[in-house]
Design an enzyme around this catalytic site. Structure first.
Site, PDB file in Angstrom:
ATOM      1  N   SER A 144       0.819  -1.171  -0.149  1.00 33.98           N
ATOM      2  CA  SER A 144       0.128   0.089  -0.038  1.00 33.98           C
ATOM      3  C   SER A 144       0.749   1.125   0.001  1.00 33.98           C
ATOM      4  CB  SER A 144      -0.788  -0.143   1.272  1.00 33.98           C
ATOM      5  OG  SER A 144      -1.266   1.328   1.758  1.00 33.98           O
ATOM      6  N   TYR A 157      -2.012  -0.986  10.338  1.00 35.77           N
ATOM      7  CA  TYR A 157      -2.309  -1.256   8.861  1.00 35.77           C
ATOM      8  C   TYR A 157      -0.903  -0.949   8.157  1.00 35.77           C
ATOM      9  CZ  TYR A 157      -4.241  -0.900   4.094  1.00 35.77           C
ATOM     10  OH  TYR A 157      -4.516  -1.137   2.900  1.00 35.77           O
TER      11      TYR A 157
HETATM   12  P1  NAP Z   1     -12.337  -4.305   0.139  1.00 36.49           P
HETATM   13  O1  NAP Z   1     -13.117  -4.115  -1.119  1.00 36.49           O
HETATM   14  O2  NAP Z   1     -12.569  -4.047   1.453  1.00 36.49           O
HETATM   15  O3  NAP Z   1     -11.687  -5.969  -0.110  1.00 36.49           O
HETATM   16  C1  NAP Z   1     -11.027  -6.735   0.416  1.00 36.49           C
HETATM   17  C2  NAP Z   1     -11.579  -8.214   0.733  1.00 36.49           C
HETATM   18  O4  NAP Z   1     -11.021  -8.889   1.641  1.00 36.49           O
HETATM   19  C3  NAP Z   1     -13.360  -7.845   1.454  1.00 36.49           C
HETATM   20  O5  NAP Z   1     -14.088  -8.945   0.580  1.00 36.49           O
HETATM   21  C4  NAP Z   1     -13.030  -8.585   2.701  1.00 36.49           C
HETATM   22  O6  NAP Z   1     -14.088  -8.994   3.087  1.00 36.49           O
HETATM   23  C5  NAP Z   1     -11.946  -9.654   2.540  1.00 36.49           C
HETATM   24  N1  NAP Z   1     -11.188 -10.117   3.533  1.00 36.49           N
HETATM   25  C6  NAP Z   1     -11.092  -9.580   4.939  1.00 36.49           C
HETATM   26  N2  NAP Z   1     -10.588 -10.271   5.799  1.00 36.49           N
HETATM   27  C7  NAP Z   1     -10.579 -11.599   5.202  1.00 36.49           C
HETATM   28  C8  NAP Z   1      -9.933 -12.781   5.693  1.00 36.49           C
HETATM   29  N3  NAP Z   1      -9.699 -12.962   7.108  1.00 36.49           N
HETATM   30  N4  NAP Z   1     -10.037 -13.632   4.895  1.00 36.49           N
HETATM   31  C9  NAP Z   1     -10.312 -13.500   3.443  1.00 36.49           C
HETATM   32  N5  NAP Z   1     -11.040 -12.522   2.990  1.00 36.49           N
HETATM   33  C10 NAP Z   1     -10.996 -11.381   3.877  1.00 36.49           C
HETATM   34  O7  NAP Z   1     -10.864  -3.682  -0.185  1.00 36.49           O
HETATM   35  P2  NAP Z   1      -9.879  -3.528  -1.243  1.00 36.49           P
HETATM   36  O8  NAP Z   1      -9.370  -2.099  -1.552  1.00 36.49           O
HETATM   37  O9  NAP Z   1     -10.396  -3.952  -2.479  1.00 36.49           O
HETATM   38  O10 NAP Z   1      -8.549  -4.412  -0.828  1.00 36.49           O
HETATM   39  C11 NAP Z   1      -7.884  -5.275  -1.669  1.00 36.49           C
HETATM   40  C12 NAP Z   1      -6.350  -5.101  -1.179  1.00 36.49           C
HETATM   41  O11 NAP Z   1      -5.967  -3.817  -1.445  1.00 36.49           O
HETATM   42  C13 NAP Z   1      -6.113  -5.016   0.359  1.00 36.49           C
HETATM   43  O12 NAP Z   1      -4.857  -5.757   0.784  1.00 36.49           O
HETATM   44  C14 NAP Z   1      -6.059  -3.450   0.701  1.00 36.49           C
HETATM   45  O13 NAP Z   1      -5.261  -3.595   1.897  1.00 36.49           O
HETATM   46  C15 NAP Z   1      -5.238  -3.109  -0.322  1.00 36.49           C
HETATM   47  N6  NAP Z   1      -5.084  -1.883  -0.759  1.00 36.49           N
HETATM   48  C16 NAP Z   1      -6.268  -1.048  -0.882  1.00 36.49           C
HETATM   49  C17 NAP Z   1      -5.993   0.375  -1.252  1.00 36.49           C
HETATM   50  C18 NAP Z   1      -7.280   1.110  -1.691  1.00 36.49           C
HETATM   51  O14 NAP Z   1      -7.132   2.385  -1.673  1.00 36.49           O
HETATM   52  N7  NAP Z   1      -8.466   0.644  -1.735  1.00 36.49           N
HETATM   53  C19 NAP Z   1      -4.968   1.105  -1.213  1.00 36.49           C
HETATM   54  C20 NAP Z   1      -3.863   0.193  -0.605  1.00 36.49           C
HETATM   55  C21 NAP Z   1      -4.015  -1.211  -0.414  1.00 36.49           C
HETATM   56  P3  NAP Z   1     -14.907  -8.071   4.356  1.00 36.49           P
HETATM   57  O15 NAP Z   1     -15.651  -6.990   3.533  1.00 36.49           O
HETATM   58  O16 NAP Z   1     -15.926  -8.968   5.052  1.00 36.49           O
HETATM   59  O17 NAP Z   1     -13.917  -7.491   5.333  1.00 36.49           O
END
Ligand code: NAP
Length: 254
Positions: A144, A157
């Site tokens: 990230s 985080y």
């Molecule tokens: P997201 O829409 O919240 O997707 C994350 C998914 O992971 C959700 O479906 C979540 O389920 C699931 N999850 C949570 N805990 C889990 C577990 N223990 N086992 C399996 N699945 C689990 O967010 P996203 O932004 O797409 O995140 C994807 C990745 O991108 C993450 O690693 C995040 O840290 C990284 N990231 C995102 C951003 C951004 O700007 N969006 C920036 C930097 C990094 P729940 O909804 O039930 O929790």
């Protein structure tokens, strides 16, 4: 483009946001995918979209908590068996929790580490034998922008994302001679489940977050912007890329 024709891909976090967008991108490029997520409803939405696209014949879903060692062991074995091998692992599952650091409990800290950092380790460890068997396996991990640039109220985080970067560098070196590549994406300012509500403390000083706005575009970008980069890195177009990370944030952190 059919860069994933004949390739088997396991994607965690496949029920939402960037993980889901990556599932659809890989399917659109001909791959076979197992999408795993702790959220069964999210996975149903991913399946419905694949059915609408006519790609659901190459998609299987699995409810899986990446922080649960036994579940990961069984889930990865099941995915490898149903796919008939594994070429790419995308560790997108993650959680964002925000708090003042002096008010952060050990339970809070351990929860964020368990999902983001330990979950990435467990998934990778269990998938490595199958990835190495194919001779040109790829692991795409999720760092990230918070790993290298200060994001207040997100210390736990950010620490996991820095740890994931270091972990990825180590395995890239350790398994390079066996044909494995390991890379990180470092997204920022992407519209997803996690950024809809970052859970900032009520008294957060928002001026400390003023830098977090993309330089290009009209604000946050859609998750498909990251999925396209993951598809490049995980395909043979990324064949000479390993042990590094790629920032995808619209220039927020230039
Ligand atoms: P997201 O829409 O919240 O997707 C994350 C998914 O992971 C959700 O479906 C979540 O389920 C699931 N999850 C949570 N805990 C889990 C577990 N223990 N086992 C399996 N699945 C689990 O967010 P996203 O932004 O797409 O995140 C994807 C990745 O991108 C993450 O690693 C995040 O840290 C990284 N990231 C995102 C951003 C951004 O700007 N969006 C920036 C930097 C990094 P729940 O909804 O039930 O929790």
């Amino acid at each position: 483009m059919e860069r994933f024709s004949g390739r088997n891909v396991l994607i965690t976090g496949g029920g939402s946001g960037i993980g889901r967008a990556t599932v659809h991108r890989i399917l659109a490029e001909g791959g076979r995918v197992v999408a795993a997520d702790v959220d069964g409803n999210g996975l149903r939405g991913t399946l419905e979209r694949a059915a609408a696209d006519g790609t659901d014949g190459r998609l299987t879903t699995a409810v899986l908590d990446v922080s649960d060692e036994a579940a990961v062991r069984a889930g990865v074995a099941g995915a490898v068996a149903s796919l008939g091998g594994l070429d790419v692992l995308v560790n997108a599952a993650g959680i964002l929790r925000s708090a003042h650091t002096h008010e952060t409990s050990l339970e809070f800290w351990n929860t964020v580490l368990a999902v983001n950092l330990t979950g990435t380790f467990l998934m990778t460890r269990e998938a490595l034998p199958a990835l190495l068997a194919g001779g040109r396996g790829v692991v795409v991990n999720f760092s990230s922008t918070s790993a290298a640039f200060a994001h207040p109220y997100m210390a736990a985080y950010a620490a996991t994302k820095g740890g994931i970067q270091s972990f990825t560098h180590a395995i890239a070196a350790e398994y390079a001679r066996q044909g494995l590549r390991a890379v990180c994406v470092a997204p920022g300012s992407i519209d997803s489940g996690m950024t809809h509500d970052p859970g900032l403390p009520a008294d957060a000083d928002l001026s400390l977050l003023a830098k977090l706005s993309p330089a290009i575009g009209q604000g946050f970008a859609g998750p498909e912007t990251v999925a396209g980069v993951i598809a490049m890195l995980a395909s043979d177009d990324g064949a000479f890329v390993t042990g590094t990370e790629l920032r995808i944030d619209g220039g927020t952190h230039m």
